[in-house]
Design a protein around this motif. Structure first.
Motif, PDB file in Angstrom:
ATOM      1  N   ALA A 167      40.846  19.231  35.163  1.00 42.30           N
ATOM      2  CA  ALA A 167      40.239  20.482  35.448  1.00 42.30           C
ATOM      3  C   ALA A 167      40.275  20.680  36.916  1.00 42.30           C
ATOM      4  O   ALA A 167      40.185  19.678  37.676  1.00 42.30           O
ATOM      5  CB  ALA A 167      39.040  20.792  34.464  1.00 42.30           C
ATOM      6  N   SER A 168      39.591  21.975  37.484  1.00 45.42           N
ATOM      7  CA  SER A 168      39.831  22.051  38.706  1.00 45.42           C
ATOM      8  C   SER A 168      38.237  21.958  39.095  1.00 45.42           C
ATOM      9  O   SER A 168      37.095  22.496  38.518  1.00 45.42           O
ATOM     10  CB  SER A 168      40.218  23.698  38.906  1.00 45.42           C
ATOM     11  OG  SER A 168      39.858  24.019  40.297  1.00 45.42           O
ATOM     12  N   ASP A 169      38.097  21.585  40.593  1.00 49.65           N
ATOM     13  CA  ASP A 169      36.930  21.650  40.850  1.00 49.65           C
ATOM     14  C   ASP A 169      36.750  22.686  42.275  1.00 49.65           C
ATOM     15  O   ASP A 169      35.928  22.320  43.117  1.00 49.65           O
ATOM     16  CB  ASP A 169      36.401  19.917  41.452  1.00 49.65           C
ATOM     17  CG  ASP A 169      37.321  19.479  42.601  1.00 49.65           C
ATOM     18  OD1 ASP A 169      38.667  20.152  42.727  1.00 49.65           O
ATOM     19  OD2 ASP A 169      37.095  18.488  43.000  1.00 49.65           O
ATOM     20  N   VAL A 216      33.815   7.428  36.170  1.00 47.33           N
ATOM     21  CA  VAL A 216      34.195   7.078  37.686  1.00 47.33           C
ATOM     22  C   VAL A 216      33.909   8.398  38.773  1.00 47.33           C
ATOM     23  O   VAL A 216      33.852   9.466  38.204  1.00 47.33           O
ATOM     24  CB  VAL A 216      35.668   6.478  37.790  1.00 47.33           C
ATOM     25  CG1 VAL A 216      35.932   5.250  37.192  1.00 47.33           C
ATOM     26  CG2 VAL A 216      36.534   7.413  37.528  1.00 47.33           C
ATOM     27  N   GLY A 217      33.403   7.791  39.882  1.00 47.84           N
ATOM     28  CA  GLY A 217      33.159   8.894  40.770  1.00 47.84           C
ATOM     29  C   GLY A 217      34.186   8.837  42.022  1.00 47.84           C
ATOM     30  O   GLY A 217      34.700   7.861  42.240  1.00 47.84           O
ATOM     31  N   ARG A 218      34.408  10.200  42.808  1.00 53.29           N
ATOM     32  CA  ARG A 218      35.021  10.107  43.993  1.00 53.29           C
ATOM     33  C   ARG A 218      34.182   9.267  45.033  1.00 53.29           C
ATOM     34  O   ARG A 218      32.950   9.236  45.057  1.00 53.29           O
ATOM     35  CB  ARG A 218      35.073  11.454  44.541  1.00 53.29           C
ATOM     36  CG  ARG A 218      33.909  12.257  44.676  1.00 53.29           C
ATOM     37  CD  ARG A 218      34.264  13.732  44.956  1.00 53.29           C
ATOM     38  NE  ARG A 218      34.792  14.338  43.816  1.00 53.29           N
ATOM     39  CZ  ARG A 218      35.090  15.613  43.748  1.00 53.29           C
ATOM     40  NH1 ARG A 218      34.714  16.543  44.809  1.00 53.29           N
ATOM     41  NH2 ARG A 218      35.285  16.269  42.620  1.00 53.29           N
ATOM     42  N   PRO A 219      34.938   8.498  45.804  1.00 54.38           N
ATOM     43  CA  PRO A 219      34.431   7.777  46.893  1.00 54.38           C
ATOM     44  C   PRO A 219      33.245   8.598  47.910  1.00 54.38           C
ATOM     45  O   PRO A 219      33.337   9.724  48.313  1.00 54.38           O
ATOM     46  CB  PRO A 219      35.269   7.552  47.973  1.00 54.38           C
ATOM     47  CG  PRO A 219      36.873   7.600  47.312  1.00 54.38           C
ATOM     48  CD  PRO A 219      36.542   8.630  46.057  1.00 54.38           C
ATOM     49  N   GLY A 220      32.138   7.908  47.713  1.00 50.25           N
ATOM     50  CA  GLY A 220      30.828   8.786  48.291  1.00 50.25           C
ATOM     51  C   GLY A 220      30.612   9.978  47.577  1.00 50.25           C
ATOM     52  O   GLY A 220      29.526  10.806  48.295  1.00 50.25           O
ATOM     53  N   PRO A 235      29.615  20.801  46.890  1.00 52.63           N
ATOM     54  CA  PRO A 235      28.936  19.608  46.878  1.00 52.63           C
ATOM     55  C   PRO A 235      27.431  19.882  46.214  1.00 52.63           C
ATOM     56  O   PRO A 235      26.916  19.232  45.620  1.00 52.63           O
ATOM     57  CB  PRO A 235      28.946  19.175  48.016  1.00 52.63           C
ATOM     58  CG  PRO A 235      29.853  19.660  48.822  1.00 52.63           C
ATOM     59  CD  PRO A 235      30.233  21.105  48.217  1.00 52.63           C
ATOM     60  N   GLY A 236      27.028  21.116  46.523  1.00 54.20           N
ATOM     61  CA  GLY A 236      25.615  21.497  46.101  1.00 54.20           C
ATOM     62  C   GLY A 236      25.661  22.202  44.581  1.00 54.20           C
ATOM     63  O   GLY A 236      24.390  22.667  44.143  1.00 54.20           O
ATOM     64  N   HIS A 237      26.664  22.264  44.066  1.00 57.27           N
ATOM     65  CA  HIS A 237      26.696  23.111  42.665  1.00 57.27           C
ATOM     66  C   HIS A 237      25.821  22.355  41.433  1.00 57.27           C
ATOM     67  O   HIS A 237      25.924  20.949  41.492  1.00 57.27           O
ATOM     68  CB  HIS A 237      28.267  23.283  42.471  1.00 57.27           C
ATOM     69  CG  HIS A 237      28.327  24.341  41.093  1.00 57.27           C
ATOM     70  ND1 HIS A 237      27.871  24.179  40.006  1.00 57.27           N
ATOM     71  CD2 HIS A 237      29.067  25.591  41.325  1.00 57.27           C
ATOM     72  CE1 HIS A 237      28.306  25.280  39.088  1.00 57.27           C
ATOM     73  NE2 HIS A 237      28.972  26.166  39.973  1.00 57.27           N
ATOM     74  N   TRP A 238      25.171  23.033  40.733  1.00 56.88           N
ATOM     75  CA  TRP A 238      24.390  22.211  39.774  1.00 56.88           C
ATOM     76  C   TRP A 238      25.205  21.607  38.747  1.00 56.88           C
ATOM     77  O   TRP A 238      24.729  20.614  38.192  1.00 56.88           O
ATOM     78  CB  TRP A 238      23.622  23.483  38.870  1.00 56.88           C
ATOM     79  CG  TRP A 238      24.271  24.369  38.411  1.00 56.88           C
ATOM     80  CD1 TRP A 238      24.411  25.908  38.980  1.00 56.88           C
ATOM     81  CD2 TRP A 238      24.958  24.529  37.198  1.00 56.88           C
ATOM     82  NE1 TRP A 238      25.214  26.458  37.768  1.00 56.88           N
ATOM     83  CE2 TRP A 238      25.682  25.642  36.790  1.00 56.88           C
ATOM     84  CE3 TRP A 238      25.428  23.478  35.952  1.00 56.88           C
ATOM     85  CZ2 TRP A 238      26.222  25.954  35.640  1.00 56.88           C
ATOM     86  CZ3 TRP A 238      25.912  23.884  34.984  1.00 56.88           C
ATOM     87  CH2 TRP A 238      26.429  24.927  34.559  1.00 56.88           C
ATOM     88  N   ASP A 242      33.348  12.468  38.702  1.00 53.58           N
ATOM     89  CA  ASP A 242      33.851  13.672  38.553  1.00 53.58           C
ATOM     90  C   ASP A 242      35.275  13.173  37.407  1.00 53.58           C
ATOM     91  O   ASP A 242      35.969  13.994  37.312  1.00 53.58           O
ATOM     92  CB  ASP A 242      34.667  13.929  39.748  1.00 53.58           C
ATOM     93  CG  ASP A 242      35.600  13.045  40.495  1.00 53.58           C
ATOM     94  OD1 ASP A 242      35.906  11.798  40.059  1.00 53.58           O
ATOM     95  OD2 ASP A 242      36.034  13.039  41.609  1.00 53.58           O
ATOM     96  N   MET A 243      35.197  11.892  36.846  1.00 51.30           N
ATOM     97  CA  MET A 243      36.173  11.657  35.821  1.00 51.30           C
ATOM     98  C   MET A 243      35.552  10.789  34.850  1.00 51.30           C
ATOM     99  O   MET A 243      34.793   9.835  35.307  1.00 51.30           O
ATOM    100  CB  MET A 243      37.246  11.017  36.529  1.00 51.30           C
ATOM    101  CG  MET A 243      38.505  10.596  35.592  1.00 51.30           C
ATOM    102  SD  MET A 243      39.925   9.812  36.403  1.00 51.30           S
ATOM    103  CE  MET A 243      40.199  10.957  37.924  1.00 51.30           C
ATOM    104  N   VAL A 244      35.763  11.312  33.429  1.00 52.15           N
ATOM    105  CA  VAL A 244      35.081  10.454  32.430  1.00 52.15           C
ATOM    106  C   VAL A 244      36.101  10.301  31.186  1.00 52.15           C
ATOM    107  O   VAL A 244      36.802  11.211  31.155  1.00 52.15           O
ATOM    108  CB  VAL A 244      33.806  11.058  31.842  1.00 52.15           C
ATOM    109  CG1 VAL A 244      32.777  11.092  33.097  1.00 52.15           C
ATOM    110  CG2 VAL A 244      34.013  12.456  31.495  1.00 52.15           C
TER     111      VAL A 244
END
Length: 420
Positions: free
Chosen positions: A156-158, A204-208, A163-166, A212-214
């Motif tokens: 999906a799209s991000d 897993v998360g994006r670096p820092g 960064p501040g989105h709920w 964003d991926m499960v």
């Protein structure tokens, strides 16, 4: 209302609310009575656009006699409390998914729906998609065996999720499994026809940055496995989704998180091959969803290649069949270009379901129990990913023992004295 229409008050006047109101505009039996949002500017703009009063809160909506149902279009963490307040005030509820961000809260809302004797629809739009309805019809007809494997991959799209989105804050969204995954946990439950037993998951998360991926592997009864992967890592133009159902001697592949195109390949004997060839003449019935308005470009095509395989019996997972003919069936709702239309019509069908359930006192398709069940597996997957351990999934029958035998959140036989 004097005209008999169900008066609905909307709370949460963001972009999704605009989409929903456009989708349900002109729906027979429904009338928008008012909108509410703590931001006066947003409420005023949406109210002016639709010619209805703009209010400041859910309490303001519930104070109006012309509001018989509440449409909740606010962030996920607010859903349970708002649904509970509306039900206790004797209103029907249309709730954007998820029903709640925790299993405990979802269970409480389901019980409130029963006690209130009111209809509650969760916006699980896939239940109102014609392609998924067609797969269920084909399974009921025996042309497709019940799936033994469900797989959904969602890139999906991000692009609109800064960064501040709920969305990235689990305290507001519940996390990816809860905020988005509930759609597909619910789709798996309805297509597989069973409640899940357990789940293993990874995040897993994006670096820092945030997770964003499960992924989750969910075990259903009878040796059936459902696998889900969601990543919010792409540009809009690079989005892609695939749902795959393994029926043993057949496979269904459906593209789009809002399904718009499906292809079924199946091995068949002569009797089944002829039944497949009749499907284009049954297109209207196969794709019919109450409240969903076809645009006229829907198509079902079937091609049978006879004697494409050996005449000798074939075996798989202990099942033996003589199936020499190869079937290819294409179910198309107009392709990717029609995704916005299909999405809007699926929402419209869900709202039509609320109108029907409120009028007839009968259960909706995507009821409070389905909302609870999706949150239960989403929460278990979230815990499994965090702990690295397989988690059991709480089944509706165990968590909601007070509900009727049809496992719905609406019991028309509940005594009036027990209702809010």
């Amino acid at each position: 209302m004097s005209d008999g229409a169900l008066g609905v008050g909307l709370v949460g006047c963001g972009g999704f609310a605009e989409f929903v109101l456009d989708a349900v505009a002109g729906l027979p039996g429904l009338r928008l009575a008012a909108v509410a949002d703590p931001s006066p500017g947003r409420a005023d703009r949406l109210g002016a656009r639709h010619g209805v009063p703009a209010l400041g809160s859910l309490d303001d909506l519930l104070a109006r006699d012309d509001v018989a149902a509440v449409l909740i279009a606010t962030p996920p963490a607010t859903h349970a409390a708002m649904a509970t307040a509306a039900l206790r005030a004797g209103r029907h509820v249309f709730c954007e998914k998820p029903l709640a961000t925790t299993t405990e809260d979802a269970s409480a809302v389901a019980h409130e729906a029963r006690l209130a004797g009111r209809a509650l629809v969760v916006d699980h739009v896939l239940r109102y998609n014609p392609l998924l309805r067609a797969v269920r019809h084909l399974t009921e007809r025996g042309l497709l065996a019940p799936p033994r494997r469900f797989l959904f991959e969602n890139d999906a799209s991000d692009e609109d999720l800064g960064p501040g989105h709920w969305f990235w804050d689990p305290a507001h969204s519940g996390g990816i499994f809860v905020e988005h995954g509930v759609h597909f946990f619910d789709a798996a439950r309805t297509l597989l026809g069973s409640d899940p037993l357990s789940v293993r998951a990874t995040a897993v998360g994006r670096p820092g940055g945030p997770v964003d991926m499960v992924s989750a592997d969910v075990v259903h009864p009878g040796g059936v496995l459902a696998s889900h992967l969601h990543s919010f890592t792409h540009a809009h133009r690079a989005e892609r989704q695939l749902m795959r159902l393994d029926h043993g001697f057949a496979e269904t592949r459906i593209s789009g998180w809002i399904p718009v195109h499906g292809e079924i390949t199946a091995w068949a004997d002569e009797t089944d091959a002829q039944a497949w060839e009749e499907l284009p003449s049954l297109q209207h019935d196969l794709l019919a969803v109450e409240g969903f308005r076809p645009h006229g470009g829907e198509r079902i095509t079937v091609h049978v290649e006879r004697n494409a395989g050996p005449a000798a019996p074939a075996r798989g997972r202990g099942e033996e069949r003589t199936v020499p003919h190869r079937v290819t069936a294409v179910l198309d709702l107009g392709g990717e270009a029609n995704k916005p239309y299909v999405y809007a019509q699926s929402v419209r069908a869900a709202m039509a379901d609320l109108v029907r359930a409120a009028r007839e006192g009968t259960p909706p398709v995507a009821d409070a129990v389905s909302g609870f069940a999706a949150v239960a597996v989403a929460e278990a997957a979230t815990v499994a990913a965090a702990t690295g351990r397989e988690q059991s999934v709480l089944a509706p029958g165990a968590a909601l023992p007070g509900l009727g035998p049809d496992l719905t959140g609406y019991d028309p036989d509940l005594p009036e004295g027990a209702r809010a």
